[in-house]
Design a protein around this motif. Structure first.
Motif, PDB file in Angstrom:
ATOM      1  N   ARG A   1       0.806  -1.226   0.000  1.00 45.12           N
ATOM      2  CA  ARG A   1       0.000   0.000   0.000  1.00 45.12           C
ATOM      3  C   ARG A   1       0.836   1.272   0.000  1.00 45.12           C
ATOM      4  N   LEU A   2       2.072   1.204   0.435  1.00 38.76           N
ATOM      5  CA  LEU A   2       2.888   2.397   0.588  1.00 38.76           C
ATOM      6  C   LEU A   2       3.894   2.519  -0.556  1.00 38.76           C
ATOM      7  N   PRO A   3       4.412   3.721  -0.806  1.00 36.04           N
ATOM      8  CA  PRO A   3       5.453   3.866  -1.835  1.00 36.04           C
ATOM      9  C   PRO A   3       6.688   3.011  -1.551  1.00 36.04           C
ATOM     10  N   ARG A   4       7.061   2.883  -0.279  1.00 38.51           N
ATOM     11  CA  ARG A   4       8.242   2.089   0.053  1.00 38.51           C
ATOM     12  C   ARG A   4       8.018   0.631  -0.308  1.00 38.51           C
ATOM     13  N   SER A   5       9.120  -0.098  -0.480  1.00 41.46           N
ATOM     14  CA  SER A   5       9.048  -1.502  -0.845  1.00 41.46           C
ATOM     15  C   SER A   5       9.863  -2.322   0.153  1.00 41.46           C
ATOM     16  N   TYR A   6      10.887  -3.034  -0.311  1.00 42.94           N
ATOM     17  CA  TYR A   6      11.793  -3.787   0.561  1.00 42.94           C
ATOM     18  C   TYR A   6      13.191  -3.612   0.014  1.00 42.94           C
ATOM     19  N   PHE A   7      14.187  -3.944   0.822  1.00 42.29           N
ATOM     20  CA  PHE A   7      15.577  -3.761   0.395  1.00 42.29           C
ATOM     21  C   PHE A   7      16.468  -4.715   1.170  1.00 42.29           C
ATOM     22  N   ALA A   8      17.746  -4.743   0.833  1.00 44.17           N
ATOM     23  CA  ALA A   8      18.663  -5.765   1.343  1.00 44.17           C
ATOM     24  C   ALA A   8      18.960  -5.642   2.832  1.00 44.17           C
TER      25      ALA A   8
ATOM     26  N   SER B   1      23.695 -18.421   0.130  1.00 46.88           N
ATOM     27  CA  SER B   1      24.118 -17.609  -1.025  1.00 46.88           C
ATOM     28  C   SER B   1      23.919 -16.120  -0.774  1.00 46.88           C
ATOM     29  N   VAL B   2      24.566 -15.628   0.263  1.00 46.55           N
ATOM     30  CA  VAL B   2      24.365 -14.244   0.700  1.00 46.55           C
ATOM     31  C   VAL B   2      25.325 -13.296  -0.024  1.00 46.55           C
ATOM     32  N   PRO B   3      24.828 -12.141  -0.519  1.00 40.53           N
ATOM     33  CA  PRO B   3      25.718 -11.112  -1.089  1.00 40.53           C
ATOM     34  C   PRO B   3      26.308 -10.264   0.041  1.00 40.53           C
ATOM     35  N   PHE B   4      27.330 -10.770   0.706  1.00 39.27           N
ATOM     36  CA  PHE B   4      27.854 -10.153   1.925  1.00 39.27           C
ATOM     37  C   PHE B   4      28.258  -8.696   1.732  1.00 39.27           C
ATOM     38  N   ASP B   5      28.738  -8.355   0.556  1.00 36.88           N
ATOM     39  CA  ASP B   5      29.174  -6.999   0.229  1.00 36.88           C
ATOM     40  C   ASP B   5      28.362  -6.546  -0.985  1.00 36.88           C
ATOM     41  N   LEU B   6      27.384  -5.672  -0.748  1.00 34.88           N
ATOM     42  CA  LEU B   6      26.431  -5.328  -1.804  1.00 34.88           C
ATOM     43  C   LEU B   6      27.085  -4.597  -2.970  1.00 34.88           C
ATOM     44  N   ASP B   7      28.072  -3.754  -2.690  1.00 31.72           N
ATOM     45  CA  ASP B   7      28.730  -3.028  -3.771  1.00 31.72           C
ATOM     46  C   ASP B   7      29.501  -3.981  -4.672  1.00 31.72           C
ATOM     47  N   ARG B   8      30.300  -4.854  -4.090  1.00 33.42           N
ATOM     48  CA  ARG B   8      31.048  -5.811  -4.900  1.00 33.42           C
ATOM     49  C   ARG B   8      30.117  -6.731  -5.678  1.00 33.42           C
ATOM     50  N   SER B   9      29.032  -7.127  -5.042  1.00 29.28           N
ATOM     51  CA  SER B   9      28.091  -8.011  -5.726  1.00 29.28           C
ATOM     52  C   SER B   9      27.446  -7.309  -6.913  1.00 29.28           C
ATOM     53  N   ALA B  10      27.047  -6.057  -6.730  1.00 29.77           N
ATOM     54  CA  ALA B  10      26.424  -5.309  -7.828  1.00 29.77           C
ATOM     55  C   ALA B  10      27.393  -5.130  -8.996  1.00 29.77           C
ATOM     56  N   ARG B  11      28.658  -4.855  -8.680  1.00 34.03           N
ATOM     57  CA  ARG B  11      29.645  -4.684  -9.753  1.00 34.03           C
ATOM     58  C   ARG B  11      29.917  -6.008 -10.466  1.00 34.03           C
TER      59      ARG B  11
ATOM     60  N   VAL C   1      17.458 -16.413   2.251  1.00 36.38           N
ATOM     61  CA  VAL C   1      18.046 -16.790   0.968  1.00 36.38           C
ATOM     62  C   VAL C   1      18.472 -15.529   0.223  1.00 36.38           C
ATOM     63  N   SER C   2      19.743 -15.451  -0.167  1.00 32.21           N
ATOM     64  CA  SER C   2      20.278 -14.352  -0.963  1.00 32.21           C
ATOM     65  C   SER C   2      19.995 -13.018  -0.286  1.00 32.21           C
ATOM     66  N   LEU C   3      19.192 -12.127  -0.901  1.00 37.25           N
ATOM     67  CA  LEU C   3      18.877 -10.847  -0.268  1.00 37.25           C
ATOM     68  C   LEU C   3      18.259 -11.039   1.111  1.00 37.25           C
ATOM     69  N   GLY C   4      17.354 -12.012   1.250  1.00 34.70           N
ATOM     70  CA  GLY C   4      16.764 -12.302   2.550  1.00 34.70           C
ATOM     71  C   GLY C   4      17.799 -12.763   3.556  1.00 34.70           C
ATOM     72  N   GLY C   5      18.825 -13.469   3.083  1.00 33.89           N
ATOM     73  CA  GLY C   5      19.904 -13.890   3.967  1.00 33.89           C
ATOM     74  C   GLY C   5      20.745 -12.726   4.436  1.00 33.89           C
ATOM     75  N   ASN C   6      20.990 -11.763   3.539  1.00 34.39           N
ATOM     76  CA  ASN C   6      21.737 -10.569   3.930  1.00 34.39           C
ATOM     77  C   ASN C   6      21.007  -9.816   5.030  1.00 34.39           C
ATOM     78  N   ALA C   7      19.695  -9.604   4.846  1.00 30.77           N
ATOM     79  CA  ALA C   7      18.912  -8.895   5.852  1.00 30.77           C
ATOM     80  C   ALA C   7      18.887  -9.663   7.171  1.00 30.77           C
ATOM     81  N   LEU C   8      18.759 -10.991   7.100  1.00 26.02           N
ATOM     82  CA  LEU C   8      18.725 -11.805   8.313  1.00 26.02           C
ATOM     83  C   LEU C   8      20.036 -11.708   9.088  1.00 26.02           C
TER      84      LEU C   8
END
Length: 315
Positions: free
Chosen positions: A103-110, A164-174, A137-144
């Motif tokens: 319902r809100l503009p916000r969503s979810y994030f890592a 399968s966690v993206p421990f470092d979001l910047d390195r993973s994105a690159r 799992v993945s993004l959910g694992g990072n948040a956890l």
């Protein structure tokens, strides 16, 4: 503790990309019926839970990955295995991932730990003596993992697992901007843009909706959409504050992490070193497995076997 995982890939699925794609292309959802429950959140939004049939054991929450759900290839198998072992399994959908826009503009994030903390508190208020564990799992694992580190000895979980966690979001994105990994980026960024455009048609959004079709990479999307929607100064601020790697030393709950050295969503340097892990963490690092793949054979997946065995011992 960092040790070698005992995963051995199916001989007919060599390589990181085949391991990553095979479950999505080949796997049928295990026949386990799910019941939907909607919970109203304090800010006026909602989250949807999908529950496996009742079991008397500890409750285990699955936090899915980016644009995932209870219908993701890994989710059904994990829910089936947990149910068969007597655990009460459920999937929490991040906002907007259950098939209906939130319902809100916000969503979810890592680094979105607020809803998972609220849910665990809700479950423990219902049944204070029944333990709650979680799998991310993945993004959910990072948040956890970030939440576990933020709360340290005060975290209410009995145990946790991350895959399968993206421990470092910047390195993973690159990494996702290189080689064949660009295919996964194209697919996932496309889904993110479609979700954002759908919300732009439903409500006023504090972002440039007309620019969405031009976004091509995770860094571009997170800078233009994720960061402004969730209170970050930009993509670098978001990645710096939400990567779980700096939080690992503070974790004080029994935690199992399963990861593959050849994960195409990140580089080997993304994996934390042993001195970055708290004594409560067991990181099982396999040579192969791809991203949330880990196919051992026909119908056999390492995370289901390993997590089932480990949670059975811990809980």
């Amino acid at each position: 503790m960092l040790i070698d995982g005992d995963f051995r890939p199916a001989w007919w699925l060599p390589g990181a990309h085949l391991q990553t794609l095979a479950p999505t292309l080949m796997r049928r959802r295990p026949p386990i019926p799910l019941g939907r429950q909607r919970l109203e959140l304090p800010d006026g939004d909602f989250i949807d839970l999908d529950w496996a049939p009742p079991q008397p054991g500890p409750r285990v929450i699955l936090f899915h990955g980016l644009e995932g759900s209870s219908r993701s290839p890994y989710a059904g198998g994990l829910m089936r295995r947990l149910h068969d072992q007597g655990f009460q399994a459920l999937t929490m959908h991040f906002r907007g991932c259950s098939g209906e826009p939130n319902r809100l503009p916000r969503s979810y994030f890592a680094g979105d730990t607020g809803d998972m903390a609220w849910l665990v508190d809700h479950l423990l208020r219902q049944e204070p003596t029944r333990p709650v564990a979680a799998i991310g799992v993945s993004l959910g694992g990072n948040a956890l993992l970030k939440w576990l580190g933020e709360t340290g000895p005060d975290n209410p979980l009995a145990a946790a697992v991350a895959i399968s966690v993206p421990f470092d979001l910047d390195r993973s994105a690159r990494r996702m901007e290189q080689g064949l990994s660009r295919f996964y980026q194209w697919y996932l960024v496309g889904r993110l843009k479609r979700s954002a455009l759908r919300k732009c048609r439903l409500m006023p959004m504090p972002l440039d909706c007309a620019a969405l079709p031009r976004l091509r990479t995770f860094r571009e999307f997170d800078d233009a959409v994720t960061a402004p929607l969730h209170g970050f100064a930009g993509v670098d601020d978001y990645y710096s504050r939400c990567s779980c790697r700096p939080y690992l030393r503070r974790i004080q709950r029994p935690t199992l992490i399963l990861h593959a050295r050849d994960d195409p969503f990140m580089t080997p340097e993304t994996v934390p070193t042993p001195d970055e892990l708290s004594p409560s963490i067991r990181l099982e690092l396999s040579r192969a497995g791809g991203h949330v793949g880990f196919v051992e054979g026909v119908g056999r997946y390492w995370p289901e076997r390993r997590i089932g065995d480990w949670l059975g011992e811990i809980l």
